[in-house]
Design a protein around this motif. Sequence first.
Motif, PDB file in Angstrom:
ATOM      1  N   LYS A  64      63.218 -29.950   1.264  1.00 48.32           N
ATOM      2  CA  LYS A  64      61.990 -30.598   0.810  1.00 48.32           C
ATOM      3  C   LYS A  64      61.162 -31.005   2.029  1.00 48.32           C
ATOM      4  O   LYS A  64      61.692 -31.564   2.978  1.00 48.32           O
ATOM      5  CB  LYS A  64      62.312 -31.826  -0.025  1.00 48.32           C
ATOM      6  CG  LYS A  64      62.983 -31.485  -1.337  1.00 48.32           C
ATOM      7  CD  LYS A  64      63.158 -32.727  -2.189  1.00 48.32           C
ATOM      8  CE  LYS A  64      63.793 -32.375  -3.502  1.00 48.32           C
ATOM      9  NZ  LYS A  64      63.025 -31.499  -4.337  1.00 48.32           N
ATOM     10  N   ILE A  71      48.406 -27.853   2.859  1.00 45.87           N
ATOM     11  CA  ILE A  71      48.750 -27.904   1.440  1.00 45.87           C
ATOM     12  C   ILE A  71      48.757 -29.360   0.984  1.00 45.87           C
ATOM     13  O   ILE A  71      48.235 -29.686  -0.066  1.00 45.87           O
ATOM     14  CB  ILE A  71      50.100 -27.206   1.163  1.00 45.87           C
ATOM     15  CG1 ILE A  71      49.992 -25.725   1.563  1.00 45.87           C
ATOM     16  CG2 ILE A  71      50.482 -27.339  -0.297  1.00 45.87           C
ATOM     17  CD1 ILE A  71      51.279 -24.960   1.479  1.00 45.87           C
ATOM     18  N   LYS A  73      51.064 -31.744  -0.050  1.00 41.03           N
ATOM     19  CA  LYS A  73      51.861 -32.402  -1.079  1.00 41.03           C
ATOM     20  C   LYS A  73      53.321 -32.055  -0.862  1.00 41.03           C
ATOM     21  O   LYS A  73      53.656 -31.167  -0.096  1.00 41.03           O
ATOM     22  CB  LYS A  73      51.409 -31.991  -2.482  1.00 41.03           C
ATOM     23  CG  LYS A  73      51.516 -30.508  -2.757  1.00 41.03           C
ATOM     24  CD  LYS A  73      51.006 -30.201  -4.153  1.00 41.03           C
ATOM     25  CE  LYS A  73      51.045 -28.710  -4.414  1.00 41.03           C
ATOM     26  NZ  LYS A  73      50.587 -28.346  -5.719  1.00 41.03           N
ATOM     27  N   TRP A  74      54.213 -32.773  -1.544  1.00 37.97           N
ATOM     28  CA  TRP A  74      55.638 -32.490  -1.439  1.00 37.97           C
ATOM     29  C   TRP A  74      55.911 -31.098  -1.970  1.00 37.97           C
ATOM     30  O   TRP A  74      55.502 -30.762  -3.080  1.00 37.97           O
ATOM     31  CB  TRP A  74      56.443 -33.486  -2.265  1.00 37.97           C
ATOM     32  CG  TRP A  74      56.680 -34.778  -1.569  1.00 37.97           C
ATOM     33  CD1 TRP A  74      55.843 -35.859  -1.569  1.00 37.97           C
ATOM     34  CD2 TRP A  74      57.794 -35.134  -0.780  1.00 37.97           C
ATOM     35  NE1 TRP A  74      56.385 -36.856  -0.818  1.00 37.97           N
ATOM     36  CE2 TRP A  74      57.598 -36.448  -0.322  1.00 37.97           C
ATOM     37  CE3 TRP A  74      58.959 -34.477  -0.402  1.00 37.97           C
ATOM     38  CZ2 TRP A  74      58.507 -37.114   0.478  1.00 37.97           C
ATOM     39  CZ3 TRP A  74      59.869 -35.143   0.386  1.00 37.97           C
ATOM     40  CH2 TRP A  74      59.634 -36.433   0.828  1.00 37.97           C
ATOM     41  N   LEU A  75      56.607 -30.297  -1.193  1.00 36.35           N
ATOM     42  CA  LEU A  75      56.968 -28.956  -1.630  1.00 36.35           C
ATOM     43  C   LEU A  75      58.406 -28.666  -1.250  1.00 36.35           C
ATOM     44  O   LEU A  75      58.917 -29.171  -0.254  1.00 36.35           O
ATOM     45  CB  LEU A  75      56.067 -27.904  -0.986  1.00 36.35           C
ATOM     46  CG  LEU A  75      54.620 -27.872  -1.443  1.00 36.35           C
ATOM     47  CD1 LEU A  75      53.833 -26.878  -0.608  1.00 36.35           C
ATOM     48  CD2 LEU A  75      54.519 -27.506  -2.914  1.00 36.35           C
ATOM     49  N   ASP A  76      59.044 -27.826  -2.040  1.00 33.95           N
ATOM     50  CA  ASP A  76      60.364 -27.305  -1.713  1.00 33.95           C
ATOM     51  C   ASP A  76      60.164 -25.960  -1.033  1.00 33.95           C
ATOM     52  O   ASP A  76      59.408 -25.125  -1.526  1.00 33.95           O
ATOM     53  CB  ASP A  76      61.200 -27.078  -2.974  1.00 33.95           C
ATOM     54  CG  ASP A  76      61.491 -28.359  -3.733  1.00 33.95           C
ATOM     55  OD1 ASP A  76      61.487 -29.434  -3.108  1.00 33.95           O
ATOM     56  OD2 ASP A  76      61.739 -28.271  -4.941  1.00 33.95           O
ATOM     57  N   PHE A  93      57.122 -21.494  -0.760  1.00 31.54           N
ATOM     58  CA  PHE A  93      57.042 -22.881  -1.184  1.00 31.54           C
ATOM     59  C   PHE A  93      56.951 -22.933  -2.699  1.00 31.54           C
ATOM     60  O   PHE A  93      56.323 -22.074  -3.318  1.00 31.54           O
ATOM     61  CB  PHE A  93      55.807 -23.571  -0.592  1.00 31.54           C
ATOM     62  CG  PHE A  93      55.885 -23.813   0.881  1.00 31.54           C
ATOM     63  CD1 PHE A  93      56.741 -24.780   1.387  1.00 31.54           C
ATOM     64  CD2 PHE A  93      55.109 -23.085   1.767  1.00 31.54           C
ATOM     65  CE1 PHE A  93      56.820 -25.016   2.749  1.00 31.54           C
ATOM     66  CE2 PHE A  93      55.178 -23.316   3.129  1.00 31.54           C
ATOM     67  CZ  PHE A  93      56.036 -24.281   3.620  1.00 31.54           C
ATOM     68  N   ALA A  95      56.589 -25.961  -6.022  1.00 32.08           N
ATOM     69  CA  ALA A  95      56.412 -27.366  -6.373  1.00 32.08           C
ATOM     70  C   ALA A  95      57.637 -27.906  -7.103  1.00 32.08           C
ATOM     71  O   ALA A  95      57.963 -29.074  -7.009  1.00 32.08           O
ATOM     72  CB  ALA A  95      55.163 -27.543  -7.230  1.00 32.08           C
ATOM     73  N   TYR A  96      58.318 -27.058  -7.838  1.00 32.13           N
ATOM     74  CA  TYR A  96      59.496 -27.490  -8.586  1.00 32.13           C
ATOM     75  C   TYR A  96      60.497 -26.352  -8.600  1.00 32.13           C
ATOM     76  O   TYR A  96      60.305 -25.347  -9.270  1.00 32.13           O
ATOM     77  CB  TYR A  96      59.113 -27.881 -10.014  1.00 32.13           C
ATOM     78  CG  TYR A  96      60.280 -28.415 -10.807  1.00 32.13           C
ATOM     79  CD1 TYR A  96      60.840 -29.649 -10.505  1.00 32.13           C
ATOM     80  CD2 TYR A  96      60.833 -27.678 -11.840  1.00 32.13           C
ATOM     81  CE1 TYR A  96      61.918 -30.144 -11.223  1.00 32.13           C
ATOM     82  CE2 TYR A  96      61.905 -28.166 -12.572  1.00 32.13           C
ATOM     83  CZ  TYR A  96      62.445 -29.389 -12.249  1.00 32.13           C
ATOM     84  OH  TYR A  96      63.510 -29.879 -12.954  1.00 32.13           O
TER      85      TYR A  96
END
Length: 109
Positions: A64, A71, A73-76, A93, A95-96
Motif C-alpha cells: 500500500k 495520483i 490517493k491511497w493505492l495498492d 495500481f 484502488a481495491y
Amino acid sequence: MVEEVFRDPTGFEVILTEKCWTEHIIQRHPEIGQYRDLVIETIKQPDGIYLGKRDPSRRIYLKKYPQVTGIGKWLDLLVFAGNQDRHIATAYFAAYAMRMLGEQIWPSK
C-alpha cells in the motif's frame, strides 16, 4: 535480453526483464512507467504475498502506498509473478485489490 533478479522476504527470486517492463507493463499500464522503483520495493518489502485467487500458480505482491505522485490517493501496488518461471507478468495500481487475492503466504498467519 536484460533481466534483473530480486529476492522477496521468503527467499523466492523474482525476475524482471527489460522486455516485460517496456513491452508489457508500460504499454498496458502507462501510469506505472515512472514507478519502477516502487515495483522493485514491492517485491523486496511487500505488505503481503498472496497466491492469485483465479490463478494460484502466480504470486501477488501487495504494498500500500499512501500517496503516489500525480495520483494523490491511497493505492495498492500489485505485482504478479509466476511460481514456476519466477518472471514478473505485470504490475499496476489498484484502488481495491482484495478481491484478486487468494491465500496469504507471507507473512504467515
